[in-house]
Scaffold this active site. Structure first.
Site, PDB file in Angstrom:
ATOM      1  CB  CYS A  83      -4.783   6.166  10.637  1.00  0.00           C
ATOM      2  SG  CYS A  83      -5.450   4.771   9.756  1.00  0.00           S
ATOM      3  CG  ASP A 124       2.458   1.133   9.634  1.00  0.00           C
ATOM      4  OD1 ASP A 124       2.214   1.964  10.522  1.00  0.00           O
ATOM      5  OD2 ASP A 124       2.548   1.452   8.427  1.00  0.00           O
ATOM      6  NE  ARG A 128      -0.008  10.264  10.080  1.00  0.00           N
ATOM      7  CZ  ARG A 128      -0.407   9.148   9.454  1.00  0.00           C
ATOM      8  NH1 ARG A 128      -1.650   8.756   9.543  1.00  0.00           N
ATOM      9  NH2 ARG A 128       0.444   8.447   8.738  1.00  0.00           N
ATOM     10  N   PRO A 129       2.809  16.072  11.544  1.00  0.00           N
ATOM     11  CG  PRO A 129       4.764  16.575  12.718  1.00  0.00           C
ATOM     12  CD  PRO A 129       3.588  15.646  12.718  1.00  0.00           C
ATOM     13  NE  ARG A 137      -6.914   4.677   5.098  1.00  0.00           N
ATOM     14  CZ  ARG A 137      -6.017   5.160   5.929  1.00  0.00           C
ATOM     15  NH1 ARG A 137      -6.342   5.473   7.142  1.00  0.00           N
ATOM     16  NH2 ARG A 137      -4.785   5.360   5.526  1.00  0.00           N
ATOM     17  CE  LYS A 148      -1.826   1.921   4.021  1.00  0.00           C
ATOM     18  NZ  LYS A 148      -1.592   3.343   4.003  1.00  0.00           N
ATOM     19  CG  ASN A 149       2.406   2.674   3.573  1.00  0.00           C
ATOM     20  OD1 ASN A 149       1.229   2.990   3.382  1.00  0.00           O
ATOM     21  ND2 ASN A 149       2.894   2.421   4.765  1.00  0.00           N
TER      22      ASN A 149
HETATM   23  C1  UD1 Z   1       4.210   6.460   6.696  1.00  0.00           C
HETATM   24  C2  UD1 Z   1       3.174   5.387   6.520  1.00  0.00           C
HETATM   25  C3  UD1 Z   1       2.631   4.950   7.872  1.00  0.00           C
HETATM   26  C4  UD1 Z   1       3.761   4.554   8.806  1.00  0.00           C
HETATM   27  C5  UD1 Z   1       4.823   5.650   8.874  1.00  0.00           C
HETATM   28  C6  UD1 Z   1       6.046   5.239   9.671  1.00  0.00           C
HETATM   29  C7  UD1 Z   1       2.230   5.979   4.360  1.00  0.00           C
HETATM   30  C8  UD1 Z   1       1.053   6.476   3.621  1.00  0.00           C
HETATM   31  N1  UD1 Z   1       2.101   5.908   5.705  1.00  0.00           N
HETATM   32  O1  UD1 Z   1       3.541   7.587   7.272  1.00  0.00           O
HETATM   33  O2  UD1 Z   1       1.781   3.839   7.674  1.00  0.00           O
HETATM   34  O3  UD1 Z   1       3.254   4.353  10.115  1.00  0.00           O
HETATM   35  O4  UD1 Z   1       5.252   5.991   7.540  1.00  0.00           O
HETATM   36  O5  UD1 Z   1       6.615   4.075   9.127  1.00  0.00           O
HETATM   37  O6  UD1 Z   1       3.246   5.616   3.799  1.00  0.00           O
HETATM   38  N2  UD1 Z   1       7.352  13.793  11.162  1.00  0.00           N
HETATM   39  C9  UD1 Z   1       7.671  15.093  11.452  1.00  0.00           C
HETATM   40  N3  UD1 Z   1       7.703  15.997  10.438  1.00  0.00           N
HETATM   41  C10 UD1 Z   1       7.433  15.659   9.138  1.00  0.00           C
HETATM   42  C11 UD1 Z   1       7.112  14.331   8.841  1.00  0.00           C
HETATM   43  C12 UD1 Z   1       7.078  13.409   9.878  1.00  0.00           C
HETATM   44  O7  UD1 Z   1       7.929  15.436  12.606  1.00  0.00           O
HETATM   45  O8  UD1 Z   1       7.495  16.546   8.269  1.00  0.00           O
HETATM   46  C13 UD1 Z   1       7.327  12.771  12.240  1.00  0.00           C
HETATM   47  C14 UD1 Z   1       5.940  12.162  12.472  1.00  0.00           C
HETATM   48  O9  UD1 Z   1       5.181  12.928  13.383  1.00  0.00           O
HETATM   49  C15 UD1 Z   1       6.286  10.779  12.998  1.00  0.00           C
HETATM   50  C16 UD1 Z   1       7.612  10.442  12.300  1.00  0.00           C
HETATM   51  O10 UD1 Z   1       8.133  11.685  11.828  1.00  0.00           O
HETATM   52  O11 UD1 Z   1       6.531  10.835  14.387  1.00  0.00           O
HETATM   53  C17 UD1 Z   1       7.486   9.487  11.126  1.00  0.00           C
HETATM   54  O12 UD1 Z   1       6.540   9.997  10.193  1.00  0.00           O
HETATM   55  P1  UD1 Z   1       6.581   9.604   8.651  1.00  0.00           P
HETATM   56  O13 UD1 Z   1       7.646   8.570   8.436  1.00  0.00           O
HETATM   57  O14 UD1 Z   1       6.635  10.851   7.856  1.00  0.00           O
HETATM   58  O15 UD1 Z   1       5.175   8.930   8.462  1.00  0.00           O
HETATM   59  P2  UD1 Z   1       4.219   9.014   7.208  1.00  0.00           P
HETATM   60  O16 UD1 Z   1       5.019   9.139   5.967  1.00  0.00           O
HETATM   61  O17 UD1 Z   1       3.134  10.010   7.469  1.00  0.00           O
END
Ligand code: UD1
Length: 420
Positions: free
Chosen positions: A117, A307, A122-123, A399, A22-23
């Site tokens: 979710c 996950d 989720r910044p 999803r 999916k991702n």
């Molecule tokens: C993706 C996956 C999600 C998985 C996550 C971590 C998708 C669609 N989703 O989410 O299923 O749980 O990776 O493996 O691929 N963060 C910041 N600033 C940013 C971006 C992230 O502080 O600009 C923080 C987040 O709050 C979190 C951490 O970094 O604590 C990891 O987030 P990230 O790897 O970006 O997750 P997603 O890409 O949203």
């Protein structure tokens, strides 16, 4: 309203085949915008998140044809808009990849803020910092992100936090930029490598995906045609591995990449269950006795994936002894523990830590999915439990899992989807 009804107590046995990630697919579909051409994608999971991204891409002017259940063609040569509205993007998280792809291709993107979710804050500050380093002006207001650039020029970007989304988005934005972009401290998940492999297969020049530094040499354009098969879903594979342990069953999981499952395999073995890596693409997991307690901390790849944390939580809720999970990625990822407690588990969750006092058995109860992976975890719990469980909020599960009831049914589970 639909619910899943499971009558538990089955030891799952047999073979299951894993679908595409999916991702990865939710990033590769928007990535085709960079081609302005026609691409065939294979091993695409037929799940609701993919249907949503297809729908958004169609509203931008892409033409998508599903040729088979898991194969589609997408033609992005007539994309006529770089504006993806909030009513669609707010339905799922990966809509932020539209910003990187549209900015990279058209130097302009206006995308509604991503949904997904509720796992806590989720910044997207790291995405924005990276776009700005490439020369874009980014504004976040009134529920949308707008990014614009006269031109994009490669730069060195150090990610302050390891982010899957930011790493992929910056690859997308820099593939067609002038010069070289370096992303330091990137995420290394298998889907990062998959997105880079896809982009390279259509003419990009990305090196080092999966390592501590990714180098992207900008190219003038990508090929107008391509064919690519999405990598197997490591989280779906892990979900079935843990269902074998939780149900004290014996499952052979086909079409996975066992190398991607090493952190989980190590923990399953530590619990006293058995894992056999058959040929690098098939893995057998079986469990004959009550698993041992253990401690886990979720980490970016190659650490234990967040996950798979809820699915592991189910196993630990009936392990022999008291286990501790430390969740280091998402602050609200323990919501499922309250549902498991309804089934007789003894879990105390506070902040980033949950303590699992192993009980002998779980019992059927009505429960609610609190997010995608929590939903999968509740299905596993229901299969292992005594009695009948009703699981609600199926939209989360749909999803990310294709035919999940059918797959569990083939392994012997007494599971059905019922319309109320
Ligand atoms: C993706 C996956 C999600 C998985 C996550 C971590 C998708 C669609 N989703 O989410 O299923 O749980 O990776 O493996 O691929 N963060 C910041 N600033 C940013 C971006 C992230 O502080 O600009 C923080 C987040 O709050 C979190 C951490 O970094 O604590 C990891 O987030 P990230 O790897 O970006 O997750 P997603 O890409 O949203």
């Amino acid at each position: 309203m639909e619910k899943i009804v499971v009558t538990g107590g089955t030891k799952l046995k047999g073979e299951v085949t894993i679908g595409g990630a999916k991702n990865s697919a939710t990033a590769i579909l928007p990535a085709t915008i960079l081609m302005s051409g026609k691409c065939t994608l294979e091993n695409v999971p037929n799940i609701s998140d993919i249907k949503i991204i297809c729908n958004i891409l169609e509203s931008l002017g892409a033409k998508i044809d599903w040729i088979e259940q898991n194969k589609l063609t997408i033609d992005t040569s007539n994309i006529s808009s770089s504006n993806a509205p909030l009513d669609k993007t707010s339905k799922f998280r990966a809509s932020y990849y539209l910003v990187g792809a549209l900015l990279g291709k058209y130097h302009s993107a206006e995308v509604g803020l991503p949904g997904g979710c509720n796992l806590g804050a989720r910044p997207i500050d790291q995405h924005i910092k990276g776009f700005e380093a490439l020369g874009a002006t980014v504004e976040v207001e009134q529920g949308k992100i707008s990014a614009k650039a006269k031109k994009l020029v490669g730069n060195s970007i150090y990610l302050d936090v390891v982010s899957v989304g930011a790493t992929i988005n910056l690859m997308l934005a820099s593939v067609l930029a002038e010069g070289t972009t370096i992303i330091d401290n990137p995420a290394k998940e298998p889907h990062i490598v998959d997105v880079a492999n896809f982009l390279n297969s259509v003419g990009a020049d990305i090196r080092g995906a999966g390592t501590d530094s990714i180098k992207i040499n900008g190219v003038k354009e990508l090929k107008k045609e391509g064919t690519y098969s999405i990598v197997p879903d490591q989280i779906e594979a892990g979900t079935f591995m843990l269902s074998a342990v939780a149900s004290k069953g014996d499952i052979t999981i086909k079409n996975c990449i066992t190398k991607h499952l090493e952190s989980l395999t190590a923990k399953i073995v530590e619990m006293g269950a058995n894992v056999e890596d058959i040929d690098g693409e098939t893995i057998r997991v079986w469990c004959n006795s009550r698993p041992n307690k253990l401690n886990i901390k979720t980490l970016p790849h190659p650490g234990f994936p967040t996950d798979l944390q809820p699915q592991m939580g189910v196993v630990l809720s009936t392990a022999n002894g008291t286990s501790i999970i430390n969740e280091s990625i998402w602050e609200s990822r323990f919501q499922y523990t309250a549902e498991l407690n309804k089934m007789g588990a003894k879990i105390t969750a506070q902040g980033k830590t949950a303590v699992f006092e192993g009980v002998k058995k779980l019992y059927g109860s009505p429960v609610y999915s609190t997010d995608l992976r929590a939903g999968a975890a509740l299905i596993i719990a229901a299969i292992a439990a005594e009695g009948t469980t009703e699981i609600y909020n199926l939209e989360y599960i749909d999803r990310g899992y294709e035919n999940i009831e059918e797959k569990f049914r083939k392994l012997g589970a007494n599971i059905k989807r019922v319309k109320e």
